[in-house]
Design an enzyme around this catalytic site. Structure first.
Site, mmCIF file in Angstrom:
data_model
loop_
_atom_site.group_PDB
_atom_site.id
_atom_site.type_symbol
_atom_site.label_atom_id
_atom_site.label_comp_id
_atom_site.label_asym_id
_atom_site.label_seq_id
_atom_site.Cartn_x
_atom_site.Cartn_y
_atom_site.Cartn_z
ATOM 1 N N ALA A 1 38.793 31.906 43.543
ATOM 2 C CA ALA A 1 39.512 33.142 43.833
ATOM 3 C C ALA A 1 39.648 34.001 42.585
ATOM 4 O O ALA A 1 39.730 33.488 41.463
ATOM 5 C CB ALA A 1 40.899 32.835 44.398
ATOM 6 N N CYS A 2 39.658 35.323 42.795
ATOM 7 C CA CYS A 2 40.001 36.273 41.740
ATOM 8 C C CYS A 2 40.983 37.275 42.342
ATOM 9 O O CYS A 2 41.605 36.983 43.363
ATOM 10 C CB CYS A 2 38.760 36.946 41.170
ATOM 11 S SG CYS A 2 37.827 37.927 42.355
ATOM 12 N N GLN A 3 41.121 38.444 41.753
ATOM 13 C CA GLN A 3 42.122 39.376 42.270
ATOM 14 C C GLN A 3 41.661 40.101 43.525
ATOM 15 O O GLN A 3 42.416 40.243 44.476
ATOM 16 C CB GLN A 3 42.489 40.399 41.185
ATOM 17 C CG GLN A 3 43.646 41.319 41.535
ATOM 18 C CD GLN A 3 44.956 40.570 41.749
ATOM 19 O OE1 GLN A 3 45.145 39.464 41.256
ATOM 20 N NE2 GLN A 3 45.858 41.166 42.524
ATOM 21 N N LEU B 1 43.137 37.408 45.816
ATOM 22 C CA LEU B 1 44.569 37.170 45.951
ATOM 23 C C LEU B 1 45.315 38.446 46.328
ATOM 24 O O LEU B 1 46.431 38.380 46.853
ATOM 25 C CB LEU B 1 45.129 36.595 44.644
ATOM 26 C CG LEU B 1 44.566 35.225 44.241
ATOM 27 C CD1 LEU B 1 45.204 34.756 42.942
ATOM 28 C CD2 LEU B 1 44.782 34.197 45.345
#
Length: 284
Positions: free
Chosen positions: A175-177, A204
């Site tokens: 996951a990243c932003q 996220l």
């Protein structure tokens, strides 16, 4: 996916390769190529203008398009499985899967998933050589002051850090932003031999607070907010948050806006007063 109104520099590997030295895009937020100037002469006068290397920029566009095709293929062929943030939360709680957070420190320090492992694929460039300083100044002048997006650099040790911590048969939720850097990380990990990869679609930022167990001072949706736009509450994420929080949340940013306007007026009046003072000194 990764930026709203900003160019980004995703990780690029040659298709079907097990690359350890990825190619990086040049962009405002991940600039790896110093600003160049061309000098031309017209009627004896040298005119200096910023060069726009059209061939280079065209190559970046083509590389980005090729990368997106590869990433789409990874997902379409099932080599990387897609999870919503809510599904990722269930997978972590019920199946004990590991969430690998590949965001830079500026985002991770504001909010992170409890029990996740943080290994950034890109992080804030802290070097102070001439090239890095030039990139930082360029990034700031091209909108970094407003968006707060820092100059990032690829971590050449990303793969080695992951392989040192996780065997290649580990179930990894990446996951990243906003979803782009994590997809680039999935490509790297797949090419390195990882076969149980799960990508959090939308990152996220797409998560509701109940989807994942959060630690840190900010909601997941606001972890990527920074700069003057974030200070004034003028981002889409903050507007959505304001709709939920009500007038109390809006009043904070209204007060900040009034403060900025007053400070700008005071600075303007101060400059005018200083100019008059200097004129009086010269006159006497």
């Amino acid at each position: 996916m990764e930026a709203t109104g900003l160019s980004i520099s995703p990780l690029i590997c040659k298709a079907n390769s097990h690359c350890s030295k990825p190619h990086l895009f040049n962009s405002a937020s991940f600039s790896h190529r110093p600003l160049q100037f061309h000098s031309t002469y017209y009627k004896g006068r040298m005119i200096k203008a910023q060069a726009v290397d059209e061939d280079y920029e065209l190559k970046q566009v083509k590389d980005m398009a090729a990368a997106r095709k590869r990433w789409d293929a990874l997902v379409r062929e099932g080599k990387v499985k897609v999870l919503t943030p809510k599904e990722a939360g269930y997978a972590i709680q019920l199946s004990g899967k590991t969430l690998l957070d590949v965001r830079p420190s500026t985002e991770h320090e504001k909010a992170w998933v409890k029990g996740s492992t943080w290994i950034p694929i890109f992080d804030v460039d802290t070097q102070l050589d001439a090239g890095t300083i030039s990139r930082k100044v360029t990034s700031y002048m091209m909108g970094g002051w407003w968006s707060g997006v820092p100059t990032l650099s690829f971590d050449n040790q990303f793969l080695s850090k992951v392989t040192e911590k996780f065997p290649k048969d580990t179930d990894l939720i990446v996951a990243c932003q906003k979803g782009l850097r994590s997809l680039a990380a999935c490509e790297l990990l797949y090419n390195a031999g990882y076969r149980n990869l799960f990508w959090v679609q939308g990152g996220l930022e797409a998560a509701e607070e109940e989807d994942l167990e959060r630690e840190g001072p900010e909601p997941f949706k606001l972890a990527g907010v920074d700069g003057l736009s974030g200070f004034l509450g003028w981002t889409d994420q903050q507007r959505a948050q304001a709709a939920k929080e009500g007038w109390g949340y809006r009043l904070v940013f209204t007060a900040r806006l009034i403060g900025v306007v007053l400070a700008a007026d005071a600075l303007f009046l101060g400059v005018q007063q200083a100019a008059r003072y200097l004129q009086d000194i010269r006159a006497h």
